[in-house]
Design a protein around this motif. Structure first.
Motif, PDB file in Angstrom:
ATOM      1  N   GLY A   1     121.055 144.479 -85.250  1.00 21.19           N
ATOM      2  CA  GLY A   1     120.622 145.584 -85.746  1.00 21.19           C
ATOM      3  C   GLY A   1     120.472 145.315 -87.105  1.00 21.19           C
ATOM      4  N   ALA A   2     120.622 144.611 -88.250  1.00 19.64           N
ATOM      5  CA  ALA A   2     120.252 144.242 -89.361  1.00 19.64           C
ATOM      6  C   ALA A   2     118.881 143.652 -89.412  1.00 19.64           C
ATOM      7  N   GLU A   3     118.744 142.417 -88.689  1.00 15.86           N
ATOM      8  CA  GLU A   3     116.912 141.721 -88.487  1.00 15.86           C
ATOM      9  C   GLU A   3     116.187 142.524 -87.909  1.00 15.86           C
ATOM     10  N   HIS A   4     116.458 144.228 -87.412  1.00 16.95           N
ATOM     11  CA  HIS A   4     116.040 144.605 -86.807  1.00 16.95           C
ATOM     12  C   HIS A   4     115.558 145.889 -88.115  1.00 16.95           C
ATOM     13  N   ASN A   5     116.364 146.105 -88.346  1.00 21.65           N
ATOM     14  CA  ASN A   5     116.369 146.811 -89.257  1.00 21.65           C
ATOM     15  C   ASN A   5     115.257 146.681 -90.700  1.00 21.65           C
ATOM     16  N   GLN A   6     115.167 145.463 -91.199  1.00 19.15           N
ATOM     17  CA  GLN A   6     114.478 144.781 -92.086  1.00 19.15           C
ATOM     18  C   GLN A   6     112.942 144.878 -91.524  1.00 19.15           C
TER      19      GLN A   6
ATOM     20  N   PHE B   1     118.280 133.258 -87.707  1.00 26.00           N
ATOM     21  CA  PHE B   1     116.481 134.478 -87.528  1.00 26.00           C
ATOM     22  C   PHE B   1     116.303 134.073 -88.042  1.00 26.00           C
ATOM     23  N   GLY B   2     114.652 133.859 -88.064  1.00 21.08           N
ATOM     24  CA  GLY B   2     113.924 133.232 -88.581  1.00 21.08           C
ATOM     25  C   GLY B   2     112.711 134.077 -89.556  1.00 21.08           C
ATOM     26  N   PRO B   3     112.141 133.970 -90.275  1.00 23.28           N
ATOM     27  CA  PRO B   3     111.946 133.102 -90.870  1.00 23.28           C
ATOM     28  C   PRO B   3     112.824 132.338 -91.569  1.00 23.28           C
TER      29      PRO B   3
ATOM     30  N   ARG C   1      96.609 126.448 -93.424  1.00 26.39           N
ATOM     31  CA  ARG C   1      95.793 126.704 -93.836  1.00 26.39           C
ATOM     32  C   ARG C   1      95.372 126.204 -94.152  1.00 26.39           C
ATOM     33  N   PHE C   2      94.011 126.080 -95.155  1.00 27.03           N
ATOM     34  CA  PHE C   2      93.387 124.815 -95.452  1.00 27.03           C
ATOM     35  C   PHE C   2      92.926 125.257 -97.615  1.00 27.03           C
ATOM     36  N   TYR C   3      92.717 125.016 -98.038  1.00 29.18           N
ATOM     37  CA  TYR C   3      92.766 125.153 -99.618  1.00 29.18           C
ATOM     38  C   TYR C   3      92.183 123.774-100.119  1.00 29.18           C
ATOM     39  N   GLN C   4      90.908 124.636 -99.872  1.00 27.92           N
ATOM     40  CA  GLN C   4      89.815 123.795-100.415  1.00 27.92           C
ATOM     41  C   GLN C   4      90.189 121.781-100.180  1.00 27.92           C
ATOM     42  N   GLY C   5      89.508 122.989 -98.643  1.00 29.28           N
ATOM     43  CA  GLY C   5      89.968 121.245 -97.587  1.00 29.28           C
ATOM     44  C   GLY C   5      91.042 120.217 -97.364  1.00 29.28           C
ATOM     45  N   THR C   6      92.485 120.897 -98.174  1.00 30.06           N
ATOM     46  CA  THR C   6      93.096 120.549 -98.079  1.00 30.06           C
ATOM     47  C   THR C   6      94.404 121.106 -96.974  1.00 30.06           C
ATOM     48  N   GLU C   7      94.877 120.241 -95.979  1.00 32.58           N
ATOM     49  CA  GLU C   7      95.803 120.942 -95.630  1.00 32.58           C
ATOM     50  C   GLU C   7      97.490 121.219 -95.593  1.00 32.58           C
ATOM     51  N   VAL C   8      97.282 122.751 -95.885  1.00 34.58           N
ATOM     52  CA  VAL C   8      98.561 123.357 -96.090  1.00 34.58           C
ATOM     53  C   VAL C   8      99.343 123.827 -94.958  1.00 34.58           C
ATOM     54  N   ILE C   9     101.022 123.211 -94.501  1.00 34.35           N
ATOM     55  CA  ILE C   9     101.680 123.619 -92.934  1.00 34.35           C
ATOM     56  C   ILE C   9     103.148 123.909 -93.583  1.00 34.35           C
ATOM     57  N   THR C  10     102.852 125.953 -93.052  1.00 29.41           N
ATOM     58  CA  THR C  10     104.693 125.926 -92.941  1.00 29.41           C
ATOM     59  C   THR C  10     104.956 126.524 -91.422  1.00 29.41           C
ATOM     60  N   ASP C  11     105.943 126.526 -92.254  1.00 28.22           N
ATOM     61  CA  ASP C  11     107.142 127.508 -90.905  1.00 28.22           C
ATOM     62  C   ASP C  11     107.453 128.628 -90.998  1.00 28.22           C
ATOM     63  N   GLN C  12     106.835 129.259 -91.784  1.00 26.98           N
ATOM     64  CA  GLN C  12     107.872 130.334 -92.527  1.00 26.98           C
ATOM     65  C   GLN C  12     106.890 131.604 -91.810  1.00 26.98           C
ATOM     66  N   LEU C  13     106.044 131.297 -91.104  1.00 28.68           N
ATOM     67  CA  LEU C  13     104.970 132.962 -91.016  1.00 28.68           C
ATOM     68  C   LEU C  13     105.728 133.742 -89.323  1.00 28.68           C
ATOM     69  N   ILE C  14     106.964 133.051 -88.487  1.00 27.37           N
ATOM     70  CA  ILE C  14     107.249 133.470 -87.233  1.00 27.37           C
ATOM     71  C   ILE C  14     108.868 134.031 -87.341  1.00 27.37           C
ATOM     72  N   ASP C  15     108.274 135.586 -87.250  1.00 31.68           N
ATOM     73  CA  ASP C  15     109.811 136.563 -87.182  1.00 31.68           C
ATOM     74  C   ASP C  15     110.307 136.198 -85.743  1.00 31.68           C
ATOM     75  N   GLY C  16     111.503 135.723 -85.191  1.00 27.56           N
ATOM     76  CA  GLY C  16     112.197 135.318 -84.398  1.00 27.56           C
ATOM     77  C   GLY C  16     113.735 134.897 -84.214  1.00 27.56           C
TER      78      GLY C  16
END
Length: 361
Positions: free
Chosen positions: A154-159, A198-200, A308-323
């Motif tokens: 419930g706390a996750e849902h509320n947020q 809970f992610g992220p 995503r890419f910044y000036q041709g450099t790949e940047v990887i993240t695992d903090q884009l998923i609510d799960g």
């Protein structure tokens, strides 16, 4: 007094398809008397959304969260038309990053709301790997009765309902979502305790990576897509050390940039390909052993990292998923010897998909 009343009641089921998972959720929805908090990853199975609308009509306090990318689903349109309080979240995000001196962008399809649960009356909770559609995809459903787990879901849902989704966590590197609870392990009326993350904010994929490194006997993974550099590296290291590792990927694995190391480098991992969707499950040390802790990791989303890419450099993240991640651990489980364990249905699902998979191409 009956001591089991102090513990959560838990039951683990594996349904044949998404409709089966939806029926489990509808049972809670139809019995709810006061409140319903629903995380709906998709909404094309009309009997489910009809049940939600009916609960709202009988004056149950209903709150629904879903991914903005699902807003055109017929069920979401029906919920909005009926006036059911529904939050469309996890849209794309753009902000100016002073460290890069440039805009940072993620599209809405990179930001995912994968939660799939129902909380009824603040006591009964059912969490699935997915539901709401009509796909013939097996699903893992974990049901609990008790206020402790319901409070944390419930706390996750509320947020999220209040607007703190994965984009709020990521923007400006500010942790807008809080950790929902300090408890780690939930005792219940079985001999198998479980953990819930809970992610992220609690780094779901990082916990999977740590478990792979910590495996003492074997690692088995099935997921529609494995597109995570940390998981690839962990599997690579474990096979170098002589540990048997197996990974089954599904049709979502299309060799995107983040996926390519899995195809290119993990030649010593027993890689398989399945031709249909599957839930994400990671099995650790299920063979048992004197120092083993057999565990099943049930994840609400693919093992995915956005790029995503910044000036041709790949940047990887695992903090884009609510799960979420549920970890079931049974110290007494031994593969083929313990049919009564809550792990057994999950293991049987894995072995069935493994038996129908072909070599990775």
């Amino acid at each position: 007094p009956d001591g089991t009343g102090f513990f959560e009641k838990m039951e683990v089921r594996v349904t044949e398809d998404e409709v089966g998972a939806a029926l489990e959720m509808m049972a809670l929805i139809e019995q709810a008397e006061d409140t319903l908090q629903i995380a709906l990853p998709r909404a094309t199975y009309q009997p489910l959304t009809d049940a939600i609308i009916a609960a709202h009509a009988r004056r149950v306090d209903v709150k629904v969260i879903t991914d903005i990318d699902q807003q055109d689903d017929v069920g979401i349109q029906d919920l909005l038309a009926a006036g059911v309080p529904t939050t469309l979240n996890d849209a794309g995000i753009t902000y100016f990053e002073f460290g890069f001196n440039n805009d940072v962008r993620w599209t809405s399809d990179q930001v995912v709301m994968s939660h799939a649960f129902v909380i009824a009356d603040g006591v009964r909770t059912a969490n699935a790997t997915s539901f709401g559609g009509e796909d013939a995809t097996p699903q893992v459903v974990v049901q609990t009765t008790g206020e402790v787990v319901a409070e944390d879901f419930g706390a996750e849902h509320n947020q999220i309902f209040g607007g703190s989704d994965a984009t709020a966590l990521t923007a400006f590197s500010a942790a807008a979502k809080s950790r929902t609870d300090v408890r780690v392990t939930y005792q219940n009326d079985t001999d198998v305790p479980f953990d819930l993350y809970f992610g992220p904010q609690e780094r779901v994929t990082k916990r999977v990576i740590d478990a792979i490194y910590g495996a003492r006997y074997s690692v088995r993974i099935m997921s529609n897509d494995i597109a995570n550099a940390g998981i690839n590296q962990a599997l690579l290291e474990k096979t170098r050390w002589g540990f048997p590792c197996e990974a089954i990927v599904g049709p979502a694995f299309v060799g995107q940039r983040v996926s390519r190391p899995f195809a290119r480098d993990l030649v010593d991992v027993n890689r398989l390909r399945f031709d249909a969707d599957m839930p994400t499950v990671v099995l650790i040390d299920i063979e048992g052993g004197p120092d083993a802790l057999p565990r099943a990791f049930v994840v609400s989303h693919d093992l995915y990292s956005a790029e995503r890419f910044y000036q041709g450099t790949e940047v990887i993240t695992d903090q884009l998923i609510d799960g979420n991640l549920i970890i079931l651990e049974d110290k007494d489980y031994v593969l083929g010897e313990d049919g009564d364990s809550p792990l057994q249905g999950i293991v049987d699902l894995y072995l069935d998909i493994q038996s129908r998979s072909g070599p990775f191409q």
